[in-house]
Design an enzyme around this catalytic site. Structure first.
Site, mmCIF file in Angstrom:
data_model
loop_
_atom_site.group_PDB
_atom_site.id
_atom_site.type_symbol
_atom_site.label_atom_id
_atom_site.label_comp_id
_atom_site.label_asym_id
_atom_site.label_seq_id
_atom_site.Cartn_x
_atom_site.Cartn_y
_atom_site.Cartn_z
ATOM 1 N N ARG A 166 -6.795 -9.979 -4.860
ATOM 2 C CA ARG A 166 -5.467 -10.471 -4.506
ATOM 3 C C ARG A 166 -5.355 -11.992 -4.642
ATOM 4 O O ARG A 166 -6.335 -12.707 -4.523
ATOM 5 C CB ARG A 166 -5.122 -10.047 -3.070
ATOM 6 C CG ARG A 166 -4.853 -8.561 -2.960
ATOM 7 C CD ARG A 166 -4.636 -8.150 -1.540
ATOM 8 N NE ARG A 166 -5.840 -8.337 -0.729
ATOM 9 C CZ ARG A 166 -5.889 -8.067 0.571
ATOM 10 N NH1 ARG A 166 -4.829 -7.621 1.197
ATOM 11 N NH2 ARG A 166 -7.020 -8.235 1.234
ATOM 12 N N CYS A 182 0.873 -1.177 0.000
ATOM 13 C CA CYS A 182 0.000 0.000 0.000
ATOM 14 C C CYS A 182 0.905 1.220 0.000
ATOM 15 O O CYS A 182 1.325 1.684 1.063
ATOM 16 C CB CYS A 182 -0.911 -0.002 1.229
ATOM 17 S SG CYS A 182 -1.900 1.516 1.384
ATOM 18 N N GLU A 242 -0.919 -3.988 -4.843
ATOM 19 C CA GLU A 242 -1.455 -2.673 -4.487
ATOM 20 C C GLU A 242 -2.960 -2.591 -4.707
ATOM 21 O O GLU A 242 -3.489 -3.100 -5.690
ATOM 22 C CB GLU A 242 -0.755 -1.614 -5.349
ATOM 23 C CG GLU A 242 -1.169 -0.192 -5.085
ATOM 24 C CD GLU A 242 -0.535 0.384 -3.828
ATOM 25 O OE1 GLU A 242 -1.276 0.978 -3.039
ATOM 26 O OE2 GLU A 242 0.683 0.252 -3.654
ATOM 27 N N GLY A 243 -3.634 -1.934 -3.778
ATOM 28 C CA GLY A 243 -5.059 -1.672 -3.944
ATOM 29 C C GLY A 243 -5.918 -2.913 -3.986
ATOM 30 O O GLY A 243 -6.863 -2.985 -4.762
ATOM 31 N N GLN A 293 -0.597 -1.107 10.294
ATOM 32 C CA GLN A 293 -0.518 -2.557 10.415
ATOM 33 C C GLN A 293 0.894 -3.058 10.100
ATOM 34 O O GLN A 293 1.402 -3.967 10.773
ATOM 35 C CB GLN A 293 -1.528 -3.226 9.490
ATOM 36 C CG GLN A 293 -2.965 -3.121 9.982
ATOM 37 C CD GLN A 293 -3.906 -3.958 9.149
ATOM 38 O OE1 GLN A 293 -3.777 -4.039 7.925
ATOM 39 N NE2 GLN A 293 -4.859 -4.588 9.800
ATOM 40 N N THR A 335 -3.618 -10.930 11.476
ATOM 41 C CA THR A 335 -4.590 -10.497 10.472
ATOM 42 C C THR A 335 -5.951 -10.285 11.104
ATOM 43 O O THR A 335 -6.262 -10.859 12.148
ATOM 44 C CB THR A 335 -4.703 -11.543 9.340
ATOM 45 O OG1 THR A 335 -5.515 -11.019 8.285
ATOM 46 C CG2 THR A 335 -5.313 -12.845 9.846
ATOM 47 N N ASP A 385 -12.006 -7.821 -3.974
ATOM 48 C CA ASP A 385 -10.656 -8.160 -3.540
ATOM 49 C C ASP A 385 -10.054 -9.091 -4.588
ATOM 50 O O ASP A 385 -10.465 -10.245 -4.717
ATOM 51 C CB ASP A 385 -10.689 -8.840 -2.167
ATOM 52 C CG ASP A 385 -9.300 -9.004 -1.556
ATOM 53 O OD1 ASP A 385 -8.309 -8.940 -2.310
ATOM 54 O OD2 ASP A 385 -9.215 -9.210 -0.332
#
Length: 217
Positions: A138, A64, A102-103, A80, A159, A136
């Site tokens: 990822r 990020c 990212e993002g 975090q 997490t 999401d």
């Protein structure tokens, strides 16, 4: 809307090299990997003896730039990252994987586009979807070979995201404990954090959001 993590495909990547990385909290070892499919460079930060078969305190952190580097208060990412490194340093043993996603997987430019949509009223999930992406996007398949490089088969995962736990378990990385990482709730990221809880299933305590909006996971 809570999303369920699909079984991550094992990704191929090469371990390149390592170096000593002194930080304000401990002297870590920084390891570099290159992903075959994309050419992206991913990192691992390790401390202490982590290949002894015992569960390792771990953080899987997605890049990020706005939060980690530019100190944005629209998300909790930078806090975090710092919090995870401090906890590893305090224990004297652990690993942080830094994935270039990212993002939530949409990239930096699209994340900035998503911010503009959020400023117009969308929440963080709606903004990604309005740009044509998943809430999401990822891929945690990289974690298996990265953990495997260090002989890690079980983790105490820092997490708030149940999808990360599910993804680790599906890859054969046993999560023996979830370590909450609740940091940096502020007036600029209230709605963002509440949206992560209500739409992405994050283990947070939503409260009534103010007008200010948000960042990314």
């Amino acid at each position: 809307m809570q999303t369920s993590a699909a079984t991550p495909a094992k990704e191929e990547l090469d371990y390149i090299t390592s170096c000593v990385l002194p930080t304000p909290w401990a002297q870590f070892t920084l390891h570099a990997f290159v992903e075959h499919a994309t050419g992206k460079e991913h990192l691992a930060m390790t401390l202490g003896e982590i290949g002894d078969g015992q569960p390792v305190l771990a953080r899987v952190h997605s890049e990020c730039m706005t939060g980690d580097v530019l100190f944005s208060q629209r998300c909790d990412c930078g806090a975090q990252l710092e919090g995870a490194l401090k906890r590893i340093a305090a224990e004297g043993r652990g690993i942080l994987l830094y994935l270039r996603q990212e993002g939530r997987g949409i990239g930096l430019i699209n994340k900035i586009r998503a911010y503009r949509l959020q400023e117009a009223g969308a929440d963080t999930v709606q903004a990604n979807e309005q740009l044509g992406f998943k809430a999401d996007a990822r891929n945690y398949g990289l974690c298996q070979p990265m953990f495997g490089q260090f002989g890690i088969k079980s983790v105490r995962l820092m997490t708030n995201n149940p999808r990360k736990i599910e993804a680790m378990n599906k890859m054969g990385i046993t999560v023996t404990e979830r370590v909450p990482l609740l940091v940096n709730r502020n007036v600029f990221n209230q709605r963002y954090l509440n949206t992560k809880a209500s739409k992405l299933g994050h283990m947070l305590t939503p409260i009534a959001p103010p007008a200010a909006e948000d960042g990314e996971l």
